[in-house]
Design an enzyme around this catalytic site. Structure first.
Site, PDB file in Angstrom:
ATOM      1  N   LYS A  82       0.738  -1.276  -0.148  1.00 21.37           N
ATOM      2  CA  LYS A  82       0.059  -0.082  -0.142  1.00 21.37           C
ATOM      3  C   LYS A  82       0.875   0.994  -0.134  1.00 21.37           C
ATOM      4  O   LYS A  82       1.891   1.183   0.585  1.00 21.37           O
ATOM      5  CB  LYS A  82      -1.024  -0.079   1.299  1.00 21.37           C
ATOM      6  CG  LYS A  82      -1.968   1.161   1.440  1.00 21.37           C
ATOM      7  CD  LYS A  82      -2.822   1.099   2.782  1.00 21.37           C
ATOM      8  CE  LYS A  82      -3.965   2.030   2.611  1.00 21.37           C
ATOM      9  NZ  LYS A  82      -4.348   1.858   3.832  1.00 21.37           N
ATOM     10  N   SER A 157      -9.671   1.829   3.160  1.00 23.95           N
ATOM     11  CA  SER A 157      -8.637   2.555   2.185  1.00 23.95           C
ATOM     12  C   SER A 157      -7.717   1.934   1.544  1.00 23.95           C
ATOM     13  O   SER A 157      -7.117   2.303   0.714  1.00 23.95           O
ATOM     14  CB  SER A 157      -7.908   3.829   2.841  1.00 23.95           C
ATOM     15  OG  SER A 157      -7.065   3.368   3.979  1.00 23.95           O
ATOM     16  N   SER A 181     -10.010  -0.363   7.502  1.00 20.70           N
ATOM     17  CA  SER A 181      -9.058  -0.191   6.041  1.00 20.70           C
ATOM     18  C   SER A 181      -8.549  -1.366   5.470  1.00 20.70           C
ATOM     19  O   SER A 181      -8.075  -1.263   4.370  1.00 20.70           O
ATOM     20  CB  SER A 181      -8.167   0.868   6.104  1.00 20.70           C
ATOM     21  OG  SER A 181      -9.136   2.145   6.240  1.00 20.70           O
TER      22      SER A 181
END
Lengths: 492, 98
Positions: A82, A157, A181
């Site tokens: 990420k 997210s 997330s």
């Protein structure tokens, strides 16, 4: 309809086995994933940055190490990260224009540990800007699509991290979880997502959103793979002062002792998590999963987490307050975007931030600043911290009556792109089942437990007391292996 | 009281080092007001005698000996600098001559 590999073919465990037996080299594996990304990621939008040269160099090192007799479950296995974790040699943008050209001069601790284990890092993955969002629609660059239905969001997210695993663009990924997330996108993308206990995994090199809530965790195709990733990244780090000084356990090893885990296991069902507002298909799938645990010998216990309804409100004060402080550093002085021709320092700060941040980030900074400001601090921030204590106590009480808590991860399956963008509050309320876990610091995992009639994945969430990842993973592994959900792969 | 006015938005924006047009300020005022209404639910709870928890787990300050250790090389530190001079970050004036 493309023919995509299944988890049975491409789990970390499976790939590692193939590499050990010289059925493939890490270079071949890496080239094959890079090729998949090149031809398929335009449909998904999981990646923000792909680093073929670095990845192939790492693959070659892994192959060389293997020839010298080295081995390990992640040696030569391609993964992706990420874009809020620092990887030297690649940009770290956090999905934001304010860090569009930021190249970190160091590796996050989790990255250093994965590199030491010989993993190959293919690139950086899309996310809601500064990890603020539940749909990956707040990335400043582009939205990510759900591989199970390209018109739907993958969750957020860590949307790119979840989608990349589901689309088999890499063997596993890392994401971060502050209010859900990791778990929510895992549920919406039909993969395994683990949020470890706060403090188990170092946050050094993770761009901070809410320092008392953020945790890094893996996305994988199977629970065993999640345990393998956790083995690599968990453990005390002197560079993170919130890192827990506990002895590291061997999670993948512990899964071998999962047989019979359900016999006598008390599975708590919090009544506040089984409510109207959850889609009937989600409710049915989760209840079927729980029924199968009972059939395997588990004892179901109805419990109450009475302050559940206050979780979203608490979170949106605590997390935004911490974020307003953490994001103060993006001012154009030392890195990232800087507004041109500012006449003085204040103008530089203000224009840089106004130009560089997206609407959701600005909204949360404002909320947090307000909650901390003179005259409002007691009513909002201090109050929220007290409610957090009540939420923590809810879990402490619950875990006296049960060993594991089971809930839906998300009230619905993946929604369509654009559906919730007009009402920020609606988006926030969809985090209701994941948020309390972060406030309490306990570990949580989401894994597939079914599909809607439309073919969208449904996630089961399991929660355990702090630092009991072993029990959490064993329970999840045993459930997963009793079903066939984990074998399905999307047909995008 | 929980109403975010345009004025309030401007005050908080100044503290946050953000700037908005009137239209943006009004849009934020409306969204933030609605979020605040939800947040005010917390006022329903009696929290007398409850200790605030800034962290979920008990944390104590971590200290070490004050010894020099390897750090980042200056070039690495300046690598992303929008403007640099003489090995320093360069920024617009902080103190204005009046």
């Amino acid at each position: 309809m493309a023919n995509h590999p299944t988890p049975e073919q491409t789990s970390i465990a499976r790939l590692s086995d193939a590499l050990s037996k010289n059925k493939a080299s890490s270079r071949e594996l890496t080239e094959s994933y890079l090729s998949r990304i090149q031809s398929l990621d335009s449909r998904i939008g999981a990646f923000l940055h792909v680093a073929p040269e670095l990845a192939l160099a790492q693959a070659d090192s892994a192959d060389a190490a293997r020839r010298e007799g080295k081995n390990g479950p992640l040696l030569g296995v391609p993964i992706a990260i990420k874009d809020n974790m620092c990887v030297e040699g690649m940009p770290t943008t956090c999905g934001s224009r304010i860090l569009e050209n930021f190249n970190p001069p160091y590796d996050a601790t989790v990255i250093a540990r994965l590199k030491a284990a010989g993993a190959v890092i293919l690139g950086k993955l899309n996310m809601d800007e500064f990890a603020m969002g539940s749909s990956c629609e707040h990335s400043a660059f582009h939205p990510t699509s759900n591989p199970w239905d390209l018109e739907r969001i993958p969750g957020g997210s860590s949307g790119g991290s979840a989608a990349a695993v589901a689309a088999r663009l890499c063997a596993a990924t890392l994401g971060s979880d502050t209010g859900g997330s990791i778990r929510q996108p895992a549920a919406l993308c039909g993969v395994v997502g683990l949020k470890p206990t706060y403090g188990l995994v170092s946050r050094y090199g993770l761009v901070a959103f809410a320092s008392s809530l953020d945790q890094i965790g893996p996305f994988t195709a199977t629970v065993e793979d999640a345990a393998i990733m956790l083995d690599a990244i968990a453990g005390h780090d002197p560079l993170d002062s919130t890192s827990a000084p506990i002895e590291k356990l061997r999670y993948a090893e512990s899964l071998k002792h999962s047989d019979g885990i359900f016999k006598g296991l008390r599975v708590g069902l919090p009544k506040e998590y089984f409510i109207a507002g959850t889609s009937p298909e989600v409710d049915a799938a989760v209840k079927a999963a729980i029924a199968s645990m009972e059939a395997a010998g588990a004892e179901l216990v109805e419990i109450s987490l009475p302050h559940t309804d206050y979780g979203v409100a608490t979170y949106y004060v605590v997390a935004t307050a911490e974020a307003s402080s953490n994001l103060a550093r993006y001012d154009g002085a030392q890195y990232g975007h800087r507004a041109k021709d500012a006449k003085n320092i204040i103008e530089m700060y203000t224009r840089t931030r106004t130009e560089g941040f997206g609407a959701e980030v600005k909204r949360r900074i404002m909320l947090g600043t307000y909650a901390l400001s003179a005259g409002f601090y007691d009513a909002y921030y201090l109050k929220a911290l007290k409610v957090r204590t009540l939420i923590m106590r809810d879990f402490e009480n619950a875990f006296r009556q049960c060993d594991i808590i089971a809930t839906p991860t998300s009230p619905t399956a993946a929604f369509k792109r654009g559906e919730k963008m007009n009402d920020p509050l609606q988006m926030y309320l969809s985090d209701i089942f994941t948020i309390s876990c972060n406030l309490a610091g306990i570990p949580g995992i989401s894994l597939p437990c079914g599909f809607t009639e439309g073919g969208l994945p449904i996630g089961l969430q399991l929660l355990a007391p702090a630092f009991q990842e072993t029990k959490l993973l064993q329970t999840a592994h045993a459930y997963e292996q009793s079903q066939e959900w984990w074998k399905r792969t999307p047909n995008f | 009281m929980s109403e975010f006015t345009r004025e309030q938005v401007r005050k908080v924006a100044t503290l946050s080092r953000l700037a908005f047009t009137d239209e943006e300020a009004d849009a934020f005022a409306e969204q933030l007001s609605r979020i605040l209404v939800h947040v005010e639910k917390l006022g329903e709870l009696n929290t007398d005698g409850i200790e605030p928890s800034p962290h979920a787990l008990v944390l104590t300050n971590v200290l070490r000996e004050d010894e020099r250790r390897p750090s980042l090389a200056r070039e690495a530190v300046l690598m992303n600098a929008p403007e640099q001079e003489a090995g320093c970050f360069k920024v617009p004036p902080i103190i204005q001559e009046s």
